[in-house]
Design an enzyme around this catalytic site. Structure first.
Site, PDB file in Angstrom:
ATOM      1  N   ARG A 207       0.838  -1.202   0.000  1.00  0.00           N
ATOM      2  CA  ARG A 207       0.000   0.000   0.000  1.00  0.00           C
ATOM      3  C   ARG A 207       0.875   1.254   0.000  1.00  0.00           C
ATOM      4  NH1 ARG A 207      -3.889  -3.327   3.179  1.00  0.00           N
ATOM      5  NH2 ARG A 207      -2.691  -3.010   5.089  1.00  0.00           N
ATOM      6  N   ASP A 292      -6.606  -7.137  -6.156  1.00  0.00           N
ATOM      7  CA  ASP A 292      -6.195  -7.868  -4.949  1.00  0.00           C
ATOM      8  C   ASP A 292      -7.335  -8.798  -4.518  1.00  0.00           C
ATOM      9  OD1 ASP A 292      -4.783  -8.697  -2.722  1.00  0.00           O
ATOM     10  OD2 ASP A 292      -5.404  -6.995  -1.493  1.00  0.00           O
ATOM     11  N   CYS A 332      -3.074 -14.253  -3.403  1.00  0.00           N
ATOM     12  CA  CYS A 332      -2.787 -14.691  -2.036  1.00  0.00           C
ATOM     13  C   CYS A 332      -3.077 -16.172  -1.864  1.00  0.00           C
ATOM     14  CB  CYS A 332      -3.578 -13.860  -1.030  1.00  0.00           C
ATOM     15  SG  CYS A 332      -5.373 -14.048  -1.178  1.00  0.00           S
TER      16      CYS A 332
END
Length: 388
Positions: A207, A292, A332
């Site tokens: 971020r 994401d 992920c």
């Protein structure tokens, strides 16, 4: 004395390399009366001690706690938690919001502890850790001292087969305050219903990197969850930020987090919509896009479909992003390797007929360490791409 499990002949080789998992197929025999969550001593085929761990039914039958023949007592938990804290202190990460315990990465398989200010959120991913939660909490209080005032236990979603009433709740202290700080930005942590421990601290450094690229950009944050990338982009000087998630609860959290940091800022607009449908209908008006998504594959059987999903998602983003745009894209999924992910992104770029250059290769931060003997712990993969 703990009960014992004996391995099949030759099935101790991975343990000699200190891998912390024992699969069910490696077991020759078990002492009578072993229950899920019990601590067991693991013996080689020849009868020699090799490890101590938590037993659980399923593919991973034993998660190794130690390769020493010691008792798993208060001193053990204190030592492991002290080691975890010392590592974070050594690298300057034991402040504000960070991960204190990262399962196998801290030699505590099945245990996650995230710290948000004065609150530690503990999560069990094995029945054994669930049974030890109060003992672990006491050790955590002793190790952390004045650093924490509350311990919240949050395992309802990670141990869904358990029916106990105490899967979520405070083990120590108790507070309605749920605002934490990361790099000077505020965010609400949803202890009760939020994903993981309430916030994704593993994207903290990524971020911050995004913030450096955001000035003057028109930003699209897909799968925004609580809006972390969105309010970093706004602090970085983005021209506009659109946040998209299919969850109405996530969109509400994003609204709250943006408002905490940038009250009444007209640059931000959230959309509660399916990501693929949103990308399908929009015009090419963004020059910075973040992808994401949640894990597309949580086990190896889902790998093929997951790779197809990552390819489709990235292809659509490549088709929509403006010339000269920047794409932050992540996976992920633990079973998706770096090579798997990179190949899906390459395929997506080729299908979209875009020229693409890699600017950064991203991964999980240092407070999510990877046990060198457990490469499966490297779960977060990311690429920052310049798209011509």
């Amino acid at each position: 004395m703990y009960k014992s499990i004996r391995l099949r002949k030759g099935k101790d080789e991975s343990l000699k390399r200190f891998h912390p998992w024992i699969f069910s197929g490696a077991i020759q025999q078990m002492d009578e009366g072993i229950q899920e969550g019990d601590i067991v001593r693991v013996l080689t085929f020849e009868g020699d001690f090799i490890a101590t761990g938590h037993y659980q039914q399923g593919s991973i039958a034993v998660r190794v706690l130690t390769f020493s023949d010691v008792e798993i007592d208060d001193e053990y938990w204190h030592s492991r938690l002290q080691s975890a804290l010392q590592m974070r202190q050594a690298i300057g990460l034991a402040a504000d919001s960070y991960r204190l315990v990262h399962g196998e990465g801290d030699n505590l398989p099945g245990l996650i502890i995230d710290v948000y200010g004065k609150t530690a959120v503990m999560q069990a991913h094995s029945i054994g850790m669930h049974f030890m939660r109060k003992q672990i909490a006491q050790a955590l209080i002793n190790v952390m001292e004045s650093r924490i005032s509350h311990i919240y236990y949050k395992s309802e979603t990670t141990l869904p087969f358990m029916t106990a009433d105490d899967m979520n709740g405070f083990l120590y202290g108790g507070s309605d305050e749920n605002i934490a700080v990361e790099n000077g930005l505020k965010f609400r942590v949803d202890w009760l219903k939020g994903q993981k421990t309430g916030f994704f601290v593993d994207q903290r450094e990524n971020r911050s990197l995004l913030e450096q690229y955001a000035k003057g950009k028109r930003v699209l944050n897909m799968f925004c969850y609580t809006g972390g990338f969105s309010f970093y982009a706004m602090r970085g000087g983005a021209e506009l930020v659109h946040s998209v998630d299919s969850s109405a609860k996530a969109i509400e959290l994003t609204r709250e987090n943006v408002e905490l940091n940038f009250p009444h800022d007209p640059r931000h607009e959230p959309f509660c919509e399916d990501a693929f449908k949103f990308l399908e209908r929009i015009e090419s008006s963004y020059n910075l896009i973040i992808l994401d998504p949640p894990a597309f594959a949580k086990h190896r059987g889902a790998l093929h479909n997951a790779l197809k999903g990552y390819t489709r998602l990235n292809q659509k983003a490549f088709e929509k992003i403006e010339k000269g745009g920047i794409l932050f894209t992540f996976s992920c999924s633990q079973v998706v390797t770096k090579d798997h992910f990179r190949n899906t992104v390459f395929t997506a770029a080729a299908l979209a007929k875009r020229k693409v250059r890699i600017l950064h290769q991203l991964h999980q931060p240092a407070d999510h360490p990877i046990n060198i003997y457990h490469p499966e712990g490297e779960y977060l993969k990311g690429l920052v791409l310049y798209v011509e």
